[in-house]
Design an enzyme around this catalytic site. Structure first.
Site, short mmCIF file in Angstrom:
data_model
loop_
_atom_site.label_atom_id
_atom_site.label_comp_id
_atom_site.label_asym_id
_atom_site.label_seq_id
_atom_site.Cartn_x
_atom_site.Cartn_y
_atom_site.Cartn_z
N GLY A 236 -6.10 -15.39 5.40
CA GLY A 236 -7.33 -15.08 6.13
C GLY A 236 -7.09 -14.08 7.24
O GLY A 236 -7.66 -13.01 7.27
N THR A 464 -1.15 -21.96 5.83
CA THR A 464 -0.32 -22.28 6.99
C THR A 464 0.21 -23.70 6.98
O THR A 464 1.01 -24.07 7.83
CB THR A 464 -1.12 -22.04 8.28
OG1 THR A 464 -2.35 -22.77 8.18
CG2 THR A 464 -1.44 -20.57 8.46
N GLU A 718 -0.14 -16.96 15.53
CA GLU A 718 -0.36 -15.58 15.97
C GLU A 718 0.67 -15.08 16.96
O GLU A 718 0.90 -13.87 17.06
CB GLU A 718 -1.78 -15.47 16.54
CG GLU A 718 -2.83 -15.66 15.44
CD GLU A 718 -4.25 -15.75 15.95
OE1 GLU A 718 -4.92 -14.70 16.02
OE2 GLU A 718 -4.70 -16.86 16.26
#
Length: 751
Positions: A236, A464, A718
């Site tokens: 994504g 993830t 991130e």
């Protein structure tokens, strides 16, 4: 959570959905079976700025198997425009005659087969009245204005102008980052079908409740009549959100009375969805001769579409990075004839930390100071922009451990001073940071008399390891094995979960899982102490715990869980909500209505919460050809409780690799005459391959944070990418003496 539970959670665990994925059992949205589907194909504009004057559909409708062709002429007013990210106006598609950018969806062909739909789409002729487009920065007609920041007011503090004027050492520089596209392995896909007034959508979504709300708004229908299913997402990175394509495929299915399936092409994904906008930035740093920052000014310009004010305003991240009493920031948007950008892995931090961390390296060079020591001198345990203490900040521990493993002490500080035969060798470093966001969520847990658990929540698995995170948390909290837990996610019929973005996913779903498990423990314990025939009759329910498949109390009293569950009817179902501290209780209602609710890392009054890391990179540049190689990376991160070290390492590796890609490879090239993307496929959009990334070592620095959230979890998805582009650029400077301030760094810039 007790320390022993935190330690127990930090155990490498194979993904519970791993076998399903590698054997093809896992259903991604385009894999979901539907009966007798029709197939859609998009027709996209060949020009960037125009009005559509007419269509010639004769050749397209003559293709055998064509069922319908949607254009603004026949469906333009049938649904409301898609609101996209909801922060400002967005480009339209079939709602009217306006063409905002090249590659905009202007028609949708529906046919019995994919091949027929594609053939017919190629035969649709669109007539335009064109205008000269503006491609981006510096193009005639591009319009600049101050941004309305998405994430709140921009940091301002002290008197920067006076501090900078008085600073004995000053750095002033301009930096540029390019357009980049997500290019997840999974293409953008939508399948829709109606059963009476109920619409079902199979579509990859990072926020299924939000996607459901957006689609229901378009059709002016109750959200409960829309079901969104997204059990697995093939990548994504911010791209899998509400999309204009969804409404048109849902409308096509309604017109035909049968399921319609769309899978966009790789090329169409570049223009019909979002991307990372290019930026231009200026930084001014003032410092004392011993390296202490006295002033920081950071201003950014971000590219967006004509109608949208979308921006990421990454100065909010850079202003919180180092101790400084005088901070000035500004952000502007530049409107051009391009599609609207959107979130892409670490949206503000990747472009803006490139500028700050490059400028810090320039300051270190001007001071003749080691760049790690410069960061140590300016390290802070208080957020300089908001005035709050950090809940925890282990940045220098990351640098120290990474530097020791890397061999940083062997670095000769002089640029172009290290070599190995024909290769110039450079060492570079940069800081990684990302806010520790967390969102509200609900969960439903059902404990059976066999001692197995079903956990249900509308979470999101982007690759993830979300299914495994929930399974680990529930198993540890209830004293079971991971194999005893079955997790259902990715369906809007399940309890709501905040959007999977901003690296909040693990913290959100783990904390709600733990709260649900505490409800289970309490119910079993209260029933046990109320039963005088049980070993715990008359005891304190608060001290009972679940461990090893038993209800356990003081004095080694135990009772098998299969007996405890009989006392509450043989099965036990509980529902629980998690509202992060700092958010009001009514956010649960907003969440159920599909509003994007999250507590940002700077959203509390008592603390700023963030994960930190340090990248150390070795670069080699061939002195003759200027070929660039990255033989070695050591990255260290501190992010609170690590639920699954196996998955965490994978996330950190992926972030570091993407950071190298951001530094050396990735850029979407734009034909400035036509405002057209010219490398819109994986043949020409450059990404690294295995040979580009020989060695990456990941260090996970232990960190306990009792403030960030009950389980002490900070997001990791991130932070791994942030700063890597600057670390590479700084290493290139050390190797060659050439400071490259415009990404990507390719050999032609070093010739």
């Amino acid at each position: 959570m007790p320390d022993d539970m935190l330690n127990a959670m930090a155990k490498p665990t194979v993904r519970v959905d791993g076998a399903a994925k590698v054997t093809g059992v896992a259903c991604f949205p385009s894999d979901e079976p539907v009966e007798n589907p029709a197939y859609a194909y998009l027709v996209t504009s060949t020009v960037a700025r125009a009005e559509i004057t007419s269509f010639d559909l004769a050749a397209a409708t003559a293709v055998p198997g064509v069922l319908d062709i949607l254009t603004h002429e026949n469906v333009g007013r049938d649904i409301k425009p898609n609101r996209g990210f909801g922060m400002s106006a967005n480009t339209t598609t079939l709602e009217g005659t306006r063409v905002w950018h090249q590659g905009q969806t202007v028609a949708v062909v529906i046919a019995e087969t994919f091949e027929a739909a594609r053939d017919a789409a190629a035969r649709v002729v669109v007539h335009y009245e064109t205008q000269e487009p503006s491609a981006g920065f510096g193009s005639p007609g591009a319009h600049e204005e101050p941004a309305t920041p998405m994430f709140g007011p921009l940091p301002q503090k002290g008197d920067f102008d006076a501090a900078f004027a008085a600073a004995p050492v000053r750095v002033e520089a301009e930096y540029e980052t390019p357009t980049q596209h997500h290019n997840a392995i999974e293409l953008f896909t939508t399948t829709c079908f109606w059963e009476g007034d109920t619409l079902t959508v199979y579509e990859p979504s990072q926020y299924i409740y939000g996607s459901r709300a957006a689609l229901a708004e378009q059709f002016e229908m109750a959200q409960g009549n829309v079901r969104y299913v997204s059990r697995f997402i093939g990548g994504g990175f911010g791209s899998k959100g509400p999309s204009a394509r969804t409404g048109w495929i849902a409308l096509a299915a309604k017109r035909l009375g049968r399921p319609v399936k769309l899978v966009t092409s790789r090329q169409q994904g570049f223009t019909t969805e979002t991307y990372r906008a290019e930026t231009r930035q200026t930084i001014k740093l003032g410092a004392t001769r011993d390296g202490r920052l006295t002033g920081l000014r950071h201003e950014g310009w971000e590219l967006t579409s004509r109608p949208s004010g979308y921006n990421v305003a990454g100065v909010g991240a850079t202003a919180t990075m180092y101790a400084c009493d005088n901070i000035q920031t500004a952000v502007n948007v530049v409107h051009a004839d391009r599609n609207t950008p959107g979130f892409m892995r670490a949206p503000p931090e990747v472009p803006y930390m490139f500028a700050l961390e490059s400028a810090m390296d320039e300051l270190a060079f001007a001071l003749k100071m080691d760049p790690i020591e410069l960061r140590r001198i300016n390290d802070t345990q208080v957020d300089p922009a908001h005035g709050h203490p950090y809940s925890s900040r282990s940045l220098m521990q990351c640098y120290d451990q990474a530097a020791e493993r890397f061999g940083w002490s062997e670095r000769n500080p002089e640029p172009r001073s290290m070599s190995d035969g024909d290769w110039l060798v450079g060492y570079g470093c940069a800081t990684a940071t990302y806010p520790a966001n967390v969102g509200p969520a609900s969960i439903r847990l059902t404990l059976s008399k066999a001692g197995t658990v079903i956990a249900e929540l509308a979470g999101h698995e982007l690759g993830t390891g979300a299914y495994t995170v929930v399974a680990i948390t529930v198993a540890r909290q209830l004293g079971l094995e991971v194999a005893d837990v079955t997790v259902h996610m990715g369906d809007s019929t399940l309890p709501p979960v905040a959007l999977a973005g901003g690296s909040n996913n693990a913290a959100t779903i783990s904390n709600v899982s733990a709260i649900g498990c505490e409800s289970v423990r309490r119910r079993l314990a209260e029933a046990a102490v109320a039963d005088m025939a049980s070993p715990f009759g008359g005891k304190d329910a608060a001290v009972l715990r679940l461990e090893g498949g038993n209800l356990v109390g003081p004095g080694n009293l135990t009772e098998p869980l299969v007996q405890s569950i009989e006392r509450v009817g043989g099965t036990l179902t509980v529902e629980a909500d998690y509202v992060p501290e700092g958010l009001p209780p009514e956010v649960m209602d907003a969440l159920r209505q599909g509003q994007a609710v999250m507590l940002p890392g700077h959203g509390r009054q008592d603390a700023t919460t963030a994960a930190f890391g340090a990248h150390l990179v070795e670069i080699r540049v061939n002195r003759h050809t200027r070929e660039i190689r990255v033989p070695r990376i050591v990255s260290a991160f501190a992010a609170g409780t690590i639920i699954n070290p196996m998955a965490a390492r994978s996330q950190y590796l992926g972030g570091a690799i993407w950071g190298v890609s951001s530094a050396l490879h990735e850029a979407t090239e734009i034909d400035r005459r036509s405002a057209r993307y010219v490398n819109h496929d994986l043949g020409e959009y450059l990404v690294p391959v295995n040979a580009d990334i020989p060695s990456i070592e990941i260090i996970m620095v232990p960190e306990t944070d009792t403030i960030v959230n009950p389980l002490g979890i900070k997001g990791i998805g991130e932070v791994g990418i942030v700063g890597m582009n600057a670390a590479v650029a700084n290493a290139v400077f050390h190797a060659t003496g050439q400071r490259i301030r415009k990404l990507p760094i390719r050999l032609e810039k070093l010739l």
